[in-house]
Write a protein that holds these residues in place. Structure first.
Motif, PDB file in Angstrom:
ATOM      1  N   GLY A 189       0.811  -1.206   0.000  1.00 50.94           N
ATOM      2  CA  GLY A 189       0.000   0.000   0.000  1.00 50.94           C
ATOM      3  C   GLY A 189       0.844   1.256   0.000  1.00 50.94           C
ATOM      4  N   ALA A 190       1.957   1.235   0.742  1.00 49.44           N
ATOM      5  CA  ALA A 190       2.835   2.396   0.787  1.00 49.44           C
ATOM      6  C   ALA A 190       3.466   2.663  -0.578  1.00 49.44           C
ATOM      7  N   LEU A 191       3.869   1.599  -1.267  1.00 46.91           N
ATOM      8  CA  LEU A 191       4.429   1.765  -2.609  1.00 46.91           C
ATOM      9  C   LEU A 191       3.371   2.256  -3.588  1.00 46.91           C
ATOM     10  N   LEU A 229       2.228  -2.205 -10.422  1.00 46.03           N
ATOM     11  CA  LEU A 229       3.104  -2.609  -9.325  1.00 46.03           C
ATOM     12  C   LEU A 229       3.011  -4.117  -9.121  1.00 46.03           C
ATOM     13  N   GLY A 230       4.154  -4.758  -8.924  1.00 46.55           N
ATOM     14  CA  GLY A 230       4.188  -6.175  -8.600  1.00 46.55           C
ATOM     15  C   GLY A 230       5.120  -6.439  -7.439  1.00 46.55           C
ATOM     16  N   VAL A 237      10.933   5.912  -5.644  1.00 47.91           N
ATOM     17  CA  VAL A 237      10.365   5.799  -6.987  1.00 47.91           C
ATOM     18  C   VAL A 237      10.595   7.099  -7.739  1.00 47.91           C
ATOM     19  N   LEU A 238      11.023   6.988  -8.984  1.00 51.95           N
ATOM     20  CA  LEU A 238      11.102   8.159  -9.853  1.00 51.95           C
ATOM     21  C   LEU A 238      10.457   7.810 -11.189  1.00 51.95           C
ATOM     22  N   VAL A 239       9.438   8.566 -11.547  1.00 47.32           N
ATOM     23  CA  VAL A 239       8.691   8.364 -12.787  1.00 47.32           C
ATOM     24  C   VAL A 239       8.971   9.547 -13.700  1.00 47.32           C
TER      25      VAL A 239
END
Length: 221
Positions: free
Chosen positions: A4-6, A16-17, A200-202
């Motif tokens: 959930g945090a991710l 997400l996996g 995370v960087l998008v």
């Protein structure tokens, strides 16, 4: 929970996996096993878990699961038109996946939330790094390491640059971080859950256009 945090760090369109490292992963798909045929069993388990997480991420993004062999630069070869990122930390493998038309590139890193030893921090920190006072210095150094890992993973497919940690300054903020490459200011997010830093960087289309042009650099020997 870490899942959930991710998930809370991700924009729409990014799948997400997750795959635990302490249980057997599903079998590898054709073309994948050669990359770890001579690796120690622990690395083989880690690799298989990462590929399993990646296939979950692909499906989560509404994309078909696929084999992910290793390319010449040792990075996963994602299907045409798709980008992704895989990481391992603690007892977890995690992966992101998205259509390049939505998000040109992704970077993910997981690290145990433990202080970084001073001598190792010296190999990570750039003169302009700013931890923002969000964590004690040794713990902030570990988070800076993780954030740079995520950022470097995200930029590499677009630029081909093998960057030195000490050459790129990064600024931490509560739940976020920024750094500049070329004309691009990149914005990432981070969280702390279940004893892990997740960063995370998008990269969006405008940021991708502002990054340095792709080079023909080879991986360091």
């Amino acid at each position: 929970m870490i899942g959930g945090a991710l998930r809370a760090l991700l924009p729409a369109g990014v799948g997400l996996g997750l795959q635990p490292l302490d249980v057997p992963a599903p079998p590898l798909w054709p073309g994948e096993a050669e990359a770890v045929r001579r690796a120690v069993p622990a690395r083989q388990r880690e690799f298989a878990a990462g590929r399993a997480a990646a296939r979950v991420a692909l499906r989560d993004a509404g994309l078909p699961a696929a084999s992910l062999p290793v390319g010449p630069d040792r990075a996963p070869l994602w299907p045409a038109g798709i980008c992704g990122s895989i990481s391992h930390g603690g007892t977890l493998a995690a992966a992101l996946a998205a259509r390049k038309s939505d998000w040109p590139s992704l970077g993910l890193d997981l690290e145990p939330a433990l202080p970084l030893e001073e001598e190792l921090a010296g190999l990570v920190r750039a003169p302009g790094d700013d931890d923002g006072g969000v964590l004690p210095p040794a713990l902030a150094a570990k988070l800076i390491f993780s954030a740079k890992e995520a950022a470097f993973k995200a930029q590499f497919p677009l630029t081909g640059l093998w960057l030195d940690y000490t050459e790129v300054a990064l600024r931490l903020a509560p739940q976020g971080f920024t750094l500049t490459l070329g004309r691009a200011t990149l914005h990432g997010r981070w969280t702390l859950a279940e004893g892990l830093f997740a960063t995370v960087l998008v990269i969006g289309a405008a940021e991708a256009r502002a990054l340095p042009a792709r080079t023909a650099q080879l991986p360091p020997v």
